[in-house]
Each structure stands twice: as C-alpha cells, then as structure tokens.
Design a protein around this motif. Sequence first.
Motif, short mmCIF file in Angstrom:
data_model
loop_
_atom_site.label_atom_id
_atom_site.label_comp_id
_atom_site.label_asym_id
_atom_site.label_seq_id
_atom_site.Cartn_x
_atom_site.Cartn_y
_atom_site.Cartn_z
N ARG A 1 0.83 -1.22 0.00
CA ARG A 1 0.00 0.00 0.00
C ARG A 1 0.86 1.26 0.00
O ARG A 1 0.46 2.29 -0.54
CB ARG A 1 -0.96 -0.01 1.18
CG ARG A 1 -2.01 -1.13 1.04
CD ARG A 1 -2.78 -1.31 2.30
NE ARG A 1 -1.86 -1.84 3.32
CZ ARG A 1 -2.24 -2.35 4.47
NH1 ARG A 1 -3.50 -2.38 4.79
NH2 ARG A 1 -1.36 -2.82 5.33
N PHE A 2 2.05 1.17 0.58
CA PHE A 2 2.98 2.31 0.55
C PHE A 2 3.41 2.58 -0.90
O PHE A 2 3.41 3.71 -1.35
CB PHE A 2 4.19 2.04 1.44
CG PHE A 2 5.21 3.14 1.45
CD1 PHE A 2 4.87 4.43 1.78
CD2 PHE A 2 6.53 2.88 1.14
CE1 PHE A 2 5.81 5.45 1.80
CE2 PHE A 2 7.48 3.88 1.16
CZ PHE A 2 7.11 5.18 1.48
N LEU A 3 3.72 1.51 -1.61
CA LEU A 3 4.09 1.65 -3.02
C LEU A 3 2.93 2.23 -3.83
O LEU A 3 3.14 3.07 -4.71
CB LEU A 3 4.53 0.30 -3.58
CG LEU A 3 5.17 0.32 -4.96
CD1 LEU A 3 6.40 1.22 -4.99
CD2 LEU A 3 5.55 -1.10 -5.36
N ASP A 4 1.72 1.81 -3.52
CA ASP A 4 0.54 2.34 -4.21
C ASP A 4 0.43 3.85 -4.03
O ASP A 4 0.23 4.58 -4.99
CB ASP A 4 -0.74 1.68 -3.69
CG ASP A 4 -0.91 0.24 -4.14
OD1 ASP A 4 -0.25 -0.17 -5.12
OD2 ASP A 4 -1.71 -0.47 -3.50
N VAL A 5 0.54 4.32 -2.78
CA VAL A 5 0.39 5.77 -2.54
C VAL A 5 1.56 6.55 -3.12
O VAL A 5 1.39 7.67 -3.57
CB VAL A 5 0.13 6.14 -1.06
CG1 VAL A 5 -1.19 5.61 -0.59
CG2 VAL A 5 1.25 5.71 -0.16
N LEU A 6 2.75 5.94 -3.13
CA LEU A 6 3.90 6.61 -3.76
C LEU A 6 3.67 6.77 -5.26
O LEU A 6 3.96 7.83 -5.82
CB LEU A 6 5.19 5.81 -3.53
CG LEU A 6 5.91 6.01 -2.21
CD1 LEU A 6 7.13 5.10 -2.15
CD2 LEU A 6 6.32 7.44 -2.01
N ALA A 7 3.16 5.72 -5.89
CA ALA A 7 2.89 5.78 -7.33
C ALA A 7 1.85 6.86 -7.63
O ALA A 7 1.99 7.61 -8.60
CB ALA A 7 2.43 4.42 -7.84
N GLU A 8 0.83 6.95 -6.81
CA GLU A 8 -0.20 7.97 -6.99
C GLU A 8 0.40 9.37 -6.85
O GLU A 8 0.08 10.28 -7.62
CB GLU A 8 -1.33 7.80 -5.99
CG GLU A 8 -2.18 6.57 -6.22
CD GLU A 8 -3.18 6.31 -5.10
OE1 GLU A 8 -3.36 7.18 -4.23
OE2 GLU A 8 -3.77 5.22 -5.11
N GLN B 1 3.51 10.22 -7.36
CA GLN B 1 4.39 10.52 -8.50
C GLN B 1 3.57 10.94 -9.71
O GLN B 1 4.01 11.78 -10.49
CB GLN B 1 5.27 9.33 -8.85
CG GLN B 1 6.45 9.19 -7.92
CD GLN B 1 7.43 8.13 -8.40
OE1 GLN B 1 7.04 7.10 -8.91
NE2 GLN B 1 8.70 8.41 -8.22
N ALA B 2 2.41 10.35 -9.87
CA ALA B 2 1.55 10.68 -11.00
C ALA B 2 0.91 12.06 -10.84
O ALA B 2 0.67 12.76 -11.81
CB ALA B 2 0.47 9.61 -11.18
N SER B 3 0.63 12.43 -9.60
CA SER B 3 -0.02 13.71 -9.33
C SER B 3 0.39 14.19 -7.94
O SER B 3 0.09 13.53 -6.94
CB SER B 3 -1.53 13.56 -9.40
OG SER B 3 -2.16 14.76 -8.98
N GLN B 4 1.02 15.34 -7.87
CA GLN B 4 1.51 15.87 -6.59
C GLN B 4 0.39 16.12 -5.58
O GLN B 4 0.65 16.16 -4.39
CB GLN B 4 2.33 17.13 -6.81
CG GLN B 4 3.66 16.87 -7.45
CD GLN B 4 4.48 18.14 -7.58
OE1 GLN B 4 3.97 19.23 -7.52
NE2 GLN B 4 5.77 17.97 -7.77
N VAL B 5 -0.83 16.28 -6.05
CA VAL B 5 -1.93 16.51 -5.11
C VAL B 5 -2.21 15.26 -4.28
O VAL B 5 -2.93 15.34 -3.28
CB VAL B 5 -3.23 17.00 -5.80
CG1 VAL B 5 -3.00 18.34 -6.48
CG2 VAL B 5 -3.77 15.97 -6.76
N GLU B 6 -1.62 14.13 -4.65
CA GLU B 6 -1.78 12.88 -3.89
C GLU B 6 -0.74 12.76 -2.78
O GLU B 6 -0.81 11.82 -1.98
CB GLU B 6 -1.69 11.67 -4.83
CG GLU B 6 -2.73 11.65 -5.93
CD GLU B 6 -4.15 11.44 -5.44
OE1 GLU B 6 -4.32 10.91 -4.33
OE2 GLU B 6 -5.08 11.82 -6.16
N PHE B 7 0.21 13.67 -2.70
CA PHE B 7 1.28 13.60 -1.71
C PHE B 7 0.77 13.47 -0.26
O PHE B 7 1.34 12.71 0.52
CB PHE B 7 2.22 14.81 -1.84
CG PHE B 7 3.33 14.80 -0.84
CD1 PHE B 7 4.41 13.94 -0.99
CD2 PHE B 7 3.30 15.63 0.27
CE1 PHE B 7 5.44 13.92 -0.07
CE2 PHE B 7 4.32 15.61 1.20
CZ PHE B 7 5.39 14.76 1.03
N PRO B 8 -0.30 14.16 0.11
CA PRO B 8 -0.80 14.00 1.49
C PRO B 8 -1.15 12.55 1.84
O PRO B 8 -1.06 12.17 3.01
CB PRO B 8 -2.04 14.89 1.53
CG PRO B 8 -1.76 15.94 0.51
CD PRO B 8 -1.03 15.22 -0.59
#
Length: 92
Positions: A28-35, A37-44
């Motif tokens: 799940r950490f890899l999933d949120v990292l990938a998100e 990277q695709a869109s900075q608004v997902e950083f939170p």
Amino acid sequence: MNEKQKIEVVASSGFKYLIDLSKLNDMRFLDVLAEAQASQVEFPKVVRFMLGEEQRNELYKYLEEKQGSVPVEVVIKDFYELMEKVKELKNS
C-alpha cells in the motif's frame, strides 16, 4: 518484517517522527507513492500512510505558521528529509 519495528527520527525542523518500518515494505505504501508521483496533489496520502492521522495532525500543528497556515513546501521538505534519514538508518 512481520513485527512492528518503530524508530524515532528527528527532522531539522525539530519535529520527532515515530516511524513504523514495516510500512516501508507494505504494498500500500508503493501504491500511494505511485499515486503521488503521477499527481503531486496525492502527496498527502503518502504522509498520512507513513505517519497515521494523529501524527500527521501533530506535524501540521508543529509546522503551522502564526496566521494558521501550514506551508506545503515546509511539509514536503520535512517529509523528504525524514524518508532520507529512515533510509540511512535502515541501511546501517
């Protein structure tokens, strides 16, 4: 890493993070990292996953400026610094 191994890391801001190292090996950490990277608004999502809701709120409160805002660039800098320190500690 089945057992929860936690380490304390202090950022240059002075905030003390308590990090669960098992999260680094969680898909799940890899999933949120990938998100993120695709869109900075997902950083939170990355911050919330690694810190949990309570510690994330403590970080925001700690970094909050006098007028009440939490500067994005400060959170990003602090979090990236945290991840570098965790990586160093894990590899040592």
